[in-house]
Design a protein around this motif. Structure first.
Motif, PDB file in Angstrom:
ATOM      1  N   UNK A   1      -0.590  -9.526  19.052  1.00 40.84           N
ATOM      2  CA  UNK A   1      -1.591  -8.472  19.255  1.00 40.84           C
ATOM      3  C   UNK A   1      -2.979  -8.918  18.811  1.00 40.84           C
ATOM      4  N   UNK A   2      -3.034  -9.769  17.769  1.00 37.44           N
ATOM      5  CA  UNK A   2      -4.331 -10.279  17.325  1.00 37.44           C
ATOM      6  C   UNK A   2      -4.962 -11.151  18.411  1.00 37.44           C
ATOM      7  N   UNK A   3      -4.127 -11.842  19.166  1.00 34.74           N
ATOM      8  CA  UNK A   3      -4.620 -12.724  20.220  1.00 34.74           C
ATOM      9  C   UNK A   3      -5.303 -11.959  21.345  1.00 34.74           C
ATOM     10  N   UNK A   4      -4.962 -10.686  21.491  1.00 38.61           N
ATOM     11  CA  UNK A   4      -5.578  -9.888  22.558  1.00 38.61           C
ATOM     12  C   UNK A   4      -6.526  -8.826  21.993  1.00 38.61           C
ATOM     13  N   UNK A   5      -6.858  -8.979  20.699  1.00 39.96           N
ATOM     14  CA  UNK A   5      -7.909  -8.146  20.124  1.00 39.96           C
ATOM     15  C   UNK A   5      -7.484  -6.884  19.419  1.00 39.96           C
ATOM     16  N   UNK A   6      -6.180  -6.698  19.166  1.00 35.27           N
ATOM     17  CA  UNK A   6      -5.715  -5.508  18.456  1.00 35.27           C
ATOM     18  C   UNK A   6      -5.473  -5.827  16.983  1.00 35.27           C
ATOM     19  N   UNK A   7      -5.475  -4.775  16.184  1.00 36.63           N
ATOM     20  CA  UNK A   7      -5.260  -4.941  14.747  1.00 36.63           C
ATOM     21  C   UNK A   7      -3.792  -5.224  14.458  1.00 36.63           C
ATOM     22  N   UNK A   8      -3.514  -6.058  13.459  1.00 35.60           N
ATOM     23  CA  UNK A   8      -2.121  -6.336  13.099  1.00 35.60           C
ATOM     24  C   UNK A   8      -1.482  -5.143  12.394  1.00 35.60           C
ATOM     25  N   UNK A   9      -0.178  -5.165  12.326  1.00 38.22           N
ATOM     26  CA  UNK A   9       0.571  -4.099  11.652  1.00 38.22           C
ATOM     27  C   UNK A   9       0.765  -4.466  10.190  1.00 38.22           C
ATOM     28  N   UNK A  10       0.370  -3.573   9.299  1.00 36.86           N
ATOM     29  CA  UNK A  10       0.583  -3.769   7.875  1.00 36.86           C
ATOM     30  C   UNK A  10       1.380  -2.594   7.328  1.00 36.86           C
ATOM     31  N   UNK A  11       2.248  -2.809   6.343  1.00 35.75           N
ATOM     32  CA  UNK A  11       3.076  -1.726   5.824  1.00 35.75           C
ATOM     33  C   UNK A  11       2.274  -0.724   5.009  1.00 35.75           C
ATOM     34  N   UNK A  12       2.811   0.480   4.918  1.00 30.47           N
ATOM     35  CA  UNK A  12       2.144   1.545   4.178  1.00 30.47           C
ATOM     36  C   UNK A  12       2.281   1.325   2.683  1.00 30.47           C
ATOM     37  N   UNK A  13       1.159   1.344   1.987  1.00 33.06           N
ATOM     38  CA  UNK A  13       1.164   1.257   0.540  1.00 33.06           C
ATOM     39  C   UNK A  13       0.787   2.600  -0.073  1.00 33.06           C
ATOM     40  N   UNK A  14       0.490   2.600  -1.348  1.00 34.52           N
ATOM     41  CA  UNK A  14       0.125   3.844  -2.022  1.00 34.52           C
ATOM     42  C   UNK A  14      -0.689   3.518  -3.267  1.00 34.52           C
ATOM     43  N   UNK A  15      -1.704   4.324  -3.527  1.00 36.58           N
ATOM     44  CA  UNK A  15      -2.534   4.145  -4.715  1.00 36.58           C
ATOM     45  C   UNK A  15      -2.401   5.310  -5.681  1.00 36.58           C
ATOM     46  N   UNK A  16      -1.634   6.320  -5.301  1.00 36.54           N
ATOM     47  CA  UNK A  16      -1.406   7.483  -6.163  1.00 36.54           C
ATOM     48  C   UNK A  16       0.083   7.757  -6.268  1.00 36.54           C
ATOM     49  N   UNK A  17       0.450   8.526  -7.270  1.00 39.48           N
ATOM     50  CA  UNK A  17       1.868   8.879  -7.437  1.00 39.48           C
ATOM     51  C   UNK A  17       2.376   9.690  -6.255  1.00 39.48           C
ATOM     52  N   UNK A  18       1.561  10.646  -5.795  1.00 38.18           N
ATOM     53  CA  UNK A  18       1.959  11.472  -4.649  1.00 38.18           C
ATOM     54  C   UNK A  18       2.127  10.603  -3.410  1.00 38.18           C
ATOM     55  N   UNK A  19       1.196   9.669  -3.209  1.00 37.70           N
ATOM     56  CA  UNK A  19       1.297   8.775  -2.065  1.00 37.70           C
ATOM     57  C   UNK A  19       2.532   7.903  -2.134  1.00 37.70           C
ATOM     58  N   UNK A  20       2.877   7.449  -3.326  1.00 38.18           N
ATOM     59  CA  UNK A  20       4.069   6.627  -3.509  1.00 38.18           C
ATOM     60  C   UNK A  20       5.330   7.421  -3.198  1.00 38.18           C
ATOM     61  N   UNK A  21       5.393   8.649  -3.698  1.00 44.18           N
ATOM     62  CA  UNK A  21       6.549   9.512  -3.444  1.00 44.18           C
ATOM     63  C   UNK A  21       6.683   9.785  -1.945  1.00 44.18           C
ATOM     64  N   UNK A  22       5.554  10.020  -1.266  1.00 46.18           N
ATOM     65  CA  UNK A  22       5.583  10.304   0.171  1.00 46.18           C
ATOM     66  C   UNK A  22       6.141   9.123   0.955  1.00 46.18           C
ATOM     67  N   UNK A  23       5.724   7.905   0.600  1.00 48.68           N
ATOM     68  CA  UNK A  23       6.212   6.715   1.298  1.00 48.68           C
ATOM     69  C   UNK A  23       7.693   6.499   1.020  1.00 48.68           C
ATOM     70  N   UNK A  24       8.092   6.605  -0.241  1.00 44.55           N
ATOM     71  CA  UNK A  24       9.494   6.390  -0.588  1.00 44.55           C
ATOM     72  C   UNK A  24      10.389   7.408   0.108  1.00 44.55           C
ATOM     73  N   UNK A  25       9.978   8.665   0.078  1.00 41.58           N
ATOM     74  CA  UNK A  25      10.787   9.709   0.705  1.00 41.58           C
ATOM     75  C   UNK A  25      10.800   9.585   2.222  1.00 41.58           C
ATOM     76  N   UNK A  26       9.607   9.528   2.823  1.00 36.76           N
ATOM     77  CA  UNK A  26       9.529   9.577   4.279  1.00 36.76           C
ATOM     78  C   UNK A  26       9.892   8.286   4.973  1.00 36.76           C
TER      79      UNK A  26
END
Length: 242
Positions: A122-147
């Motif tokens: 996808x980078x070769x044709x100008x699209x952004x690469x896929x990166x995994x979801x991270x978290x910088x807050x406790x709520x964000x971490x819980x959301x990623x782990x759960x969902x």
């Protein structure tokens, strides 16, 4: 029904496993899209309610919404359907060692090969690469782990490789067509060009596991390991392959 499994090399067709699904309404194909649609509706509703201003949602709220919606959708189907229909739509039985091993190997192929190859493509044709979801807050971490880590692998296998695949097979009668339809819809629910391409390619491996063993456990294991790997790479516990 003759009771033969999909893994029987003399009969590589799962028609007996999906007969009860022939009576389901056409809109059942839309059910796997409900979780991601719910997240978009909640987020859009927040912006509308705040007249276009940032509604201040917690980090990764979309994953939390998708997780809750997935649980509710599956619970509703479990209550609505009789047990024969549920077992036909969601084939879950004790897996063989070979099936579990195939799930582990599949996850290694997906994370170590398909993911970086997808990003390069996808980078070769100008699209952004896929990166995994991270978290910088406790709520964000819980959301990623759960969902993403807990709910998504199980729910998406039941919805896409279980219900959707079985329904399409019962209506179209061809494994290739059912795989194609279910994989394309699986790709659609993943954001970004890289996300769609990776979902389609990994979805093919997941479909092969589902068909080969007439079971969702191996596919679920592969899916779970892929998501867990992405998560631990996102938080820096493993070196990234992307």
């Amino acid at each position: 029904m003759d009771g033969k499994r999909l893994s029987d090399p003399t009969r590589f067709a799962p028609e007996p496993a999906v007969e009860p699904l022939e009576t389901l309404p056409w809109w059942i194909v839309l059910v796997p899209l409900v979780p991601v649609a719910s997240s978009y509706l909640v987020i859009a509703g927040g912006f509308v309610a705040h007249q276009g201003a940032d509604p201040g949602f917690p980090e990764n709220v979309e994953f939390l919404v998708m997780g809750v919606a997935s649980v509710l959708v599956l619970a509703a189907l479990f209550v609505w359907w009789d047990r024969e229909t549920w077992r036909a739509a969601v084939p879950v039985r004790r897996p063989s060692i070979r099936e579990l091993g195939a799930g582990v190997v599949g996850s290694g192929v997906a994370v170590g090969l398909l993911w970086p190859a997808t990003n390069v493509a996808v980078a070769a044709i100008g699209f952004s690469p896929r990166t995994p979801a991270g978290a910088s807050t406790t709520v964000g971490l819980v959301a990623v782990v759960f969902g993403v880590v807990i709910v998504a692998p199980l729910a998406e296998e039941m919805l896409f490789r279980g219900i959707l695949f079985g329904y399409l097979l019962s209506r179209w009668g061809r494994i290739s067509a059912a795989v194609g339809g279910s994989v394309l819809l699986f790709g659609i629910v993943h954001p970004g060009a890289a996300g769609v391409l990776f979902a389609v390619l990994s979805g093919l491996l997941l479909a092969l596991l589902r068909i080969r063993y007439d079971n969702l456990v191996g596919a679920w294991l592969m899916h779970a390991l892929v998501n867990v790997s992405a998560f631990v790479m996102a938080i820096g516990l493993l070196p990234a392959t992307y």
